[in-house]
Write a protein that holds these residues in place. Structure first.
Motif, PDB file in Angstrom:
ATOM      1  N   ALA A  61      24.308 -23.480  46.759  1.00 34.42           N
ATOM      2  CA  ALA A  61      23.717 -22.911  45.542  1.00 34.42           C
ATOM      3  C   ALA A  61      22.916 -21.666  45.863  1.00 34.42           C
ATOM      4  O   ALA A  61      23.041 -20.623  45.205  1.00 34.42           O
ATOM      5  CB  ALA A  61      22.836 -23.954  44.846  1.00 34.42           C
ATOM      6  N   ALA A 124      19.880 -17.236  38.503  1.00 34.24           N
ATOM      7  CA  ALA A 124      20.527 -18.511  38.829  1.00 34.24           C
ATOM      8  C   ALA A 124      21.362 -19.012  37.646  1.00 34.24           C
ATOM      9  O   ALA A 124      22.492 -19.460  37.816  1.00 34.24           O
ATOM     10  CB  ALA A 124      19.469 -19.545  39.212  1.00 34.24           C
ATOM     11  N   ILE A 129      23.854 -21.998  37.678  1.00 31.38           N
ATOM     12  CA  ILE A 129      23.114 -22.904  38.563  1.00 31.38           C
ATOM     13  C   ILE A 129      21.780 -23.230  37.909  1.00 31.38           C
ATOM     14  O   ILE A 129      21.019 -22.336  37.549  1.00 31.38           O
ATOM     15  CB  ILE A 129      22.881 -22.265  39.949  1.00 31.38           C
ATOM     16  CG1 ILE A 129      24.219 -22.091  40.674  1.00 31.38           C
ATOM     17  CG2 ILE A 129      21.923 -23.102  40.782  1.00 31.38           C
ATOM     18  CD1 ILE A 129      24.121 -21.338  41.977  1.00 31.38           C
ATOM     19  N   ALA A 155      19.502 -28.583  42.866  1.00 28.93           N
ATOM     20  CA  ALA A 155      20.203 -27.741  41.899  1.00 28.93           C
ATOM     21  C   ALA A 155      21.661 -28.147  41.845  1.00 28.93           C
ATOM     22  O   ALA A 155      22.221 -28.700  42.779  1.00 28.93           O
ATOM     23  CB  ALA A 155      20.079 -26.274  42.316  1.00 28.93           C
ATOM     24  N   ARG A 156      22.281 -27.836  40.704  1.00 28.48           N
ATOM     25  CA  ARG A 156      23.696 -28.131  40.613  1.00 28.48           C
ATOM     26  C   ARG A 156      24.332 -27.188  39.621  1.00 28.48           C
ATOM     27  O   ARG A 156      23.676 -26.685  38.711  1.00 28.48           O
ATOM     28  CB  ARG A 156      23.960 -29.573  40.211  1.00 28.48           C
ATOM     29  CG  ARG A 156      23.484 -29.983  38.852  1.00 28.48           C
ATOM     30  CD  ARG A 156      23.888 -31.401  38.516  1.00 28.48           C
ATOM     31  NE  ARG A 156      25.333 -31.569  38.419  1.00 28.48           N
ATOM     32  CZ  ARG A 156      26.080 -32.071  39.377  1.00 28.48           C
ATOM     33  NH1 ARG A 156      25.564 -32.458  40.492  1.00 28.48           N
ATOM     34  NH2 ARG A 156      27.385 -32.191  39.212  1.00 28.48           N
ATOM     35  N   ALA A 157      25.594 -26.979  39.803  1.00 29.60           N
ATOM     36  CA  ALA A 157      26.321 -26.135  38.876  1.00 29.60           C
ATOM     37  C   ALA A 157      26.527 -26.882  37.570  1.00 29.60           C
ATOM     38  O   ALA A 157      26.693 -28.097  37.549  1.00 29.60           O
ATOM     39  CB  ALA A 157      27.679 -25.742  39.470  1.00 29.60           C
TER      40      ALA A 157
END
Length: 676
Positions: A61, A124, A129, A155-157
Motif C-alpha cells: 500500500a 491515498a 487505499i 490499510a486496504r484497497a
C-alpha cells in the motif's frame, strides 16, 4: 544490534518505536549512505500467515503512494524469516507527542497540520487505499513542520469484495480514533478516514479525546451511540467555522460526513477567512439496533456484560447464562492468544418498543418534560442542559435530541437544551466616535445591528455626528438581543454678527448673544483708531454660519489717547492708496500689490506672485503670509513644474506691516513686505 546488517545492506542501530505487530529501528543504508527507518515484524508473528499478509499489505500500500506528506517506502525484504520494510527516516516527534506536550494547539497550527493530513489521505484515496488507522501516533512531524503520515499496516484497497473479505469483517484500528462503521465491523471506505481525522482535530484543539472509557468495548459503544462534548465548550478560542468542520467529520453516519478529503481541505482553508458562520447542526444518531463487533485487547468483558444486561432484560436467565458463558470462553481464547488479535463479539440488542417522540422546542421546561412523560418516555431518561440562547426566552427549550416528530426507542435518552436567555455582553465605550463607527463597534461586540438606534441630542461640546453617550451606559452588561440607543450630537448653528468697528465691550455682548465664546484677544497699538475698538476677528467672518459655542478671536486697538469715535472712513495713507509693482532683476518671481478700501479696519491687499520656471525643472514651492490674521500662514504648498501666477490677499490695518515670503525647495528666495 548495531553489528547486525539486514539483506547485506542495512545496518541496524537502535529501536526508536514499535507497536503490537512490529518494531521500528533507525538504521543506515550502507549502499547509499543514508539514515533510514526499518520496520520489522515481531518474531512471534513471523509464522502467522495473516500477520505476514497484513505486513506485506502495508508495504504494498505504502509503496504505491508517493507524496511529500506520506513516509516513503524504499525497500521490502526477508532476512532469516524476519520480514522488514525500509522507509524514510523522519527526525521529529509524533503528533501525539506534540499534543501531550502542549495541547490545545493554536488554531492556525491545528489547521495547517490538518490540511497536510488531508493532502496525504487524498493521495491515498485517489489510489483507492483507505488507511483505517489514522491517529496522532501515526503522524510524524519534521523539524520544519512537515507532516508525514505513516503506518499503513491495516490499510486496504477498496474493492467489490471488501465486505465478504475475512479481514474486512475484523474490527481493526485504534478504538479511540476509529469510526462507528469500524466498531460495527461494517464496510470501511474513505469516509472512515474522515471520521478518524475529525477525532485527531478534536484532540489537537481541546487536548482531550471525544470518547474515553475503561475498556475498548465501552469506547467503541460510545462511538456508536453517544454524543461528545463539542470542542468550543472546552476551548473558546476555536472559531465556529473550525468547530463546524470537526462536527461534520464526526457525524456517525458516513452519509452525513464530507464527501472526500478535498472538501475537508477546502473548508479548512476558508475557516480562518470566515470564522463567524452559523453553527453546524449534528444530524440524528444512528439506530441503536445494530450488530456490533468490537476489539478486545487484553481487557475484560465487563462492559459487554453491562450492555448485554441492559439490552437483554426480560430474557430467561438460562439464555443469559449460556451467552455469558460463551463470551467468557471467547475472552479466555483471546487472552490466551496474546491479547493482541482483534476478535468479534456480536451482540444483538433486544428490540424495544418505538414511540412517537413529540417536538417540545419552544415549550417551557416543565411543560416540555410533562409532554414527553405523557408520550410514554420515562422521566429518568430525560435530562436538561442549560445554555445562553438569544432566540428563545429564558426557561424555554430551544433544541432537543433526538429531534421531535420522529419514532425512537422508549428507552432512548432524551436531552432538552434549555435557554438561559440571551448571553450578556458589556457595552463597549463608544463616546466620541462617529455614529456609524460606534454602531460597528457594538455589532463587533456581539449586539444586533437591528437593535441599535440613534437619538439626536443638541450639544455645544461634542462635534456634530459624534456619539455623546449610550443608553445603557458603557460597561453595563446587556443581553445580546437588548436594545441600545446612541445619543448623537446635533449642533445648533448661529450666525456670526458684525462686530468689527464696535467697542470691545459691545462686541463681547453681541458674540455672547449669538451663542459664541470669546477666545484670544490681542491688543495692538493703532494710533488712528479709537481706543478699545475691535478692528479684526478670526477665524470666522461676519455672516458665517457656525456651531453654537464656537470660539471667535478678537484684535483690539490699543490707543489710550485716541478719539472715542470711529475715524473718518475716507482717511487713507499714501502707501495704501496706490498699487505697487515689485521686481528684482534676474529673479524668477514677480509681485504686484493692490490696496482697496480705507479706514481703521484691516483692509485686503491683493498680491500677484509669478514664479517662473524657464527650463521646466520641478520645484517645491511654499508661500507664507504674515498679516492681521496671523504669522507665517502657509497659503501655497505644492510642487511646480511650469511658470505660474498666484494671487494672494493680505489683511492689514492702517499702519500695520505685513509680509509675503516665497520659498523654493526649502530655501527663502524672496520676501515682499506690504504696508497697511
Amino acid at each position: 544490534m548495531t553489528a547486525r546488517i539486514l539483506g547485506g545492506r542495512y545496518q541496524l542501530q537502535e529501536a526508536i518505536g514499535g507497536g503490537g505487530m512490529a518494531i521500528v529501528y533507525r538504521a543506515v543504508d550502507t549502499l547509499l549512505d543514508r539514515v533510514v527507518a526499518i520496520k520489522m515484524l515481531r518474531a512471534q508473528f513471523a509464522e502467522d500467515e495473516e500477520f505476514v499478509l497484513r505486513f506485506r499489505q502495508e508495504a504494498q500500500a505504502a509503496a504505491r503512494l508517493a507524496h511529500p506528506n506520506i513516509v516513503n517506502v524504499y525497500d521490502v525484504g526477508v532476512d532469516e524469516k524476519e520480514y522488514y520494510i525500509v522507509m524514510e527516516y523522519v527526525d521529529g516527534p509524533t503528533l501525539k507527542d506534540v499534543i501531550i506536550e502542549r495541547a490545545p494547539l493554536p488554531v492556525e497550527e491545528a489547521i495547517d497540520i490538518s490540511k497536510q493530513i488531508c493532502n496525504a489521505l487524498s493521495q491515498a484515496h485517489e489510489q483507492h487505499i483507505v488507511h483505517r488507522d489514522i491517529k496522532p501516533h501515526n503522524i510524524l512531524l519534521t523539524k520544519f513542520g512537515v507532516v508525514k503520515v505513516t503506518d499503513f499496516g491495516i490499510a486496504r484497497a477498496v474493492t467489490g469484495n471488501t465486505i465478504t473479505d475475512r479481514q474486512a469483517t475484523s474490527v481493526l484500528g485504534s478504538v479511540h480514533y476509529f469510526s462507528p462503521e469500524q466498531a460495527r465491523g461494517a464496510k470501511t471506505d474513505a469516509k472512515s478516514d474522515i471520521y478518524s481525522l475529525g477525532v485527531v482535530m478534536y484532540e489537537m484543539l481541546t487536548g482531550s479525546l471525544p470518547f474515553s472509557g475503561t475498556s475498548p468495548v465501552s469506547v467503541a459503544l460510545k462511538h456508536l451511540r453517544e454524543r461528545f462534548i463539542e470542542p468550543r465548550e472546552m476551548n473558546k478560542a476555536i472559531p465556529q467555522s473550525l468547530e463546524n468542520i470537526v462536527l461534520r467529520c464526526l457525524v456517525k453516519s458516513p452519509d452525513g460526513r464530507y464527501a472526500d478529503m478535498n472538501a475537508v481541505k477546502a473548508d479548512l482553508a476558508d475557516a480562518v477567512k470566515h470564522p463567524n458562520v452559523p453553527k453546524f447542526q449534528m444530524p440524528l444518531e444512528m439506530n441503536e439496533d445494530e450488530t456490533i463487533a468490537v476489539p478486545v485487547v487484553g481487557e475484560g468483558f465487563s462492559d459487554v456484560s453491562t450492555e448485554l444486561r441492559k439490552s437483554e432484560k426480560g430474557k430467561k436467565w438460562w439464555k443469559r447464562a449460556l451467552l455469558y458463558g460463551g463470551i467468557a470462553i471467547l475472552a479466555i481464547a483471546a487472552l490466551g492468544a496474546g491479547g493482541y488479535a482483534a476478535i468479534e463479539v456480536v451482540t444483538r440488542i433486544v428490540r424495544v418498543q418505538n414511540l412517537a417522540l413529540p417536538s417540545v422546542v419552544g415549550k417551557p421546561e416543565k411543560k416540555a418534560v410533562q409532554t414527553l412523560e405523557q408520550a410514554g418516555f420515562p422521566a429518568d431518561h430525560i435530562s436538561e442542559k442549560y445554555a445562553p440562547n438569544a432566540n428563545k426566552p429564558k426557561g424555554t427549550v430551544y433544541q432537543q435530541d433526538p429531534t421531535g416528530n420522529t419514532q425512537v426507542k422508549k428507552t432512548r435518552e432524551i436531552t432538552l437544551y434549555v435557554s438561559q436567555g440571551a448571553p450578556k455582553i458589556k457595552v463597549p465605550p463608544v463616546a466620541g466616535q462617529p455614529y456609524d463607527q460606534a454602531k460597528e463597534s457594538l455589532v463587533s461586540a456581539g449586539f444586533s445591528a437591528d437593535n441599535i438606534s440613534e437619538h439626536e441630542q443638541e450639544s455645544t461640546s461634542v462635534p456634530d455626528g459624534q456619539v455623546i453617550s449610550s443608553s445603557p451606559a458603557a460597561g453595563t452588561k446587556v443581553a445580546s438581543n437588548g436594545k441600545i440607543v446612541l445619543n448623537v450630537s446635533v449642533q445648533k448653528m448661529t450666525t456670526v454678527p458684525n462686530i468689527v468697528g464696535e467697542s470691545y465691550s459691545q462686541a463681547v455682548q453681541d458674540l455672547e448673544t449669538a451663542g459664541l465664546k470669546i477666545g484670544k484677544v490681542t491688543h495692538n497699538k493703532i494710533s488712528n483708531m479709537p481706543d478699545q475698538t475691535v478692528y479684526y476677528v478670526y477665524p470666522y467672518l461676519e455672516g458665517n454660519s457656525v456651531p453654537v459655542g464656537s470660539t471667535e478671536n478678537l484684535l483690539v486697538a490699543d490707543n489710550p489717547g485716541g478719539s472715542s469715535t470711529t475715524p473718518d472712513n475716507n482717511t487713507t495713507t499714501s502707501d495704501n492708496s496706490t498699487g505697487s509693482n515689485s521686481t528684482t532683476p534676474g529673479d524668477n518671481t514677480t509681485t504686484n500689490t493692490t490696496t482697496t478700501g480705507a479706514g481703521g479696519t484691516p483692509q485686503p491687499h491683493e498680491v500677484d506672485v509669478t514664479v517662473k520656471r524657464p527650463h521646466g525643472q520641478p520645484v517645491d514651492l511654499e508661500i507664507t503670509i504674515t498679516d492681521a490674521r496671523g504669522n507665517n500662514r502657509v497659503v501655497v504648498n505644492q510642487t511646480l513644474s511650469e511658470t505660474e501666477t498666484f494671487q494672494e490677499t493680505l489683511y492689514l490695518a492702517p499702519g500695520q506691516s505685513g509680509d509675503l515670503q516665497v520659498s523654493e525647495n526649502g530655501q527663502v528666495v524672496k520676501n515682499y513686505p506690504v504696508q497697511g
